[in-house]
Design a protein around this motif. Structure first.
Motif, PDB file in Angstrom:
ATOM      1  N   ALA A  77       7.327  -0.674  12.101  1.00 33.32           N
ATOM      2  CA  ALA A  77       5.882  -0.651  12.219  1.00 33.32           C
ATOM      3  C   ALA A  77       5.314   0.506  11.410  1.00 33.32           C
ATOM      4  N   ALA A  78       4.071   0.342  10.981  1.00 35.49           N
ATOM      5  CA  ALA A  78       3.397   1.366  10.182  1.00 35.49           C
ATOM      6  C   ALA A  78       2.089   1.759  10.839  1.00 35.49           C
ATOM      7  N   SER A  79       1.853   3.071  10.893  1.00 34.80           N
ATOM      8  CA  SER A  79       0.630   3.601  11.492  1.00 34.80           C
ATOM      9  C   SER A  79      -0.165   4.355  10.446  1.00 34.80           C
ATOM     10  N   SER A  80      -1.389   3.907  10.180  1.00 34.64           N
ATOM     11  CA  SER A  80      -2.229   4.576   9.191  1.00 34.64           C
ATOM     12  C   SER A  80      -2.738   5.923   9.705  1.00 34.64           C
ATOM     13  N   LYS A 126      11.489   3.967  -3.043  1.00 32.97           N
ATOM     14  CA  LYS A 126      11.643   2.520  -2.907  1.00 32.97           C
ATOM     15  C   LYS A 126      10.767   1.946  -1.801  1.00 32.97           C
ATOM     16  N   SER A 127      10.131   2.818  -1.019  1.00 29.65           N
ATOM     17  CA  SER A 127       9.331   2.382   0.145  1.00 29.65           C
ATOM     18  C   SER A 127      10.187   1.616   1.144  1.00 29.65           C
ATOM     19  N   TRP A 128      11.338   2.144   1.421  1.00 33.74           N
ATOM     20  CA  TRP A 128      12.237   1.581   2.411  1.00 33.74           C
ATOM     21  C   TRP A 128      12.411   2.590   3.550  1.00 33.74           C
ATOM     22  N   ARG A 165       0.842  -1.192   0.000  1.00 35.07           N
ATOM     23  CA  ARG A 165       0.000   0.000   0.000  1.00 35.07           C
ATOM     24  C   ARG A 165       0.874   1.237   0.000  1.00 35.07           C
ATOM     25  N   ALA A 166       0.406   2.283  -0.631  1.00 36.63           N
ATOM     26  CA  ALA A 166       1.147   3.545  -0.603  1.00 36.63           C
ATOM     27  C   ALA A 166       1.193   4.085   0.820  1.00 36.63           C
ATOM     28  N   LEU A 167       2.348   4.603   1.200  1.00 34.26           N
ATOM     29  CA  LEU A 167       2.564   5.040   2.576  1.00 34.26           C
ATOM     30  C   LEU A 167       2.400   6.541   2.760  1.00 34.26           C
ATOM     31  N   THR A 168       1.848   7.202   1.776  1.00 32.82           N
ATOM     32  CA  THR A 168       1.798   8.659   1.757  1.00 32.82           C
ATOM     33  C   THR A 168       1.278   9.247   3.063  1.00 32.82           C
TER      34      THR A 168
END
Length: 124
Positions: A97-100, A76-78, A27-30
């Motif tokens: 970790a990713a937070s929406s 690169k989404s790194w 998913r895009a992390l924008t």
């Protein structure tokens, strides 16, 4: 869904540097915020650093300030954690970790997706 895979951990000596990475996909992390947490044996998982994906704003735990640098490569989404002057007390499994929610958060409950972790061991 966001998939996160950490890499780059290893065994180093006190005073050494190490960079660990987190590859994100799905998913895009924008509008996301990303974070690094760590967990040492017998201890609770703790916040290390966080970055807002779009703006690059960062936040650090006191233990990381001045020694660690969080960064990201949007193409690169790194995400990376450059760790300098490592100490034995930095020994832990490190998780990305990713937070929406998008805001910089230190609470692990604010994060929706987690990687499997990469082990960093610092010998004295």
């Amino acid at each position: 869904q966001v998939q996160l895979v950490e890499s780059g951990g290893g065994l180093v000596q006190a005073g050494d540097s190490l960079r660990i990475s987190c590859a994100a996909s799905g998913r895009a992390l924008t509008y996301y915020a990303m974070g690094w947490f760590r967990q040492a044996p017998g201890k609770e998982r703790e916040f290390v650093a966080a970055i807002r994906w779009s703006s690059g704003y960062t936040d650090y735990a006191d233990s990381a300030k001045g020694r660690f640098t969080i960064s990201r490569d949007r193409t690169k989404s790194w995400m990376y954690l450059q760790m300098n002057n490592l100490r034995p007390e930095d020994t832990a499994a490190y998780y990305c970790a990713a937070s929406s929610g998008g805001n910089l958060r230190r609470n692990q409950n604010a994060y929706d997706y987690w990687g499997q972790g990469t082990q960093v061991t610092v010998s004295s």
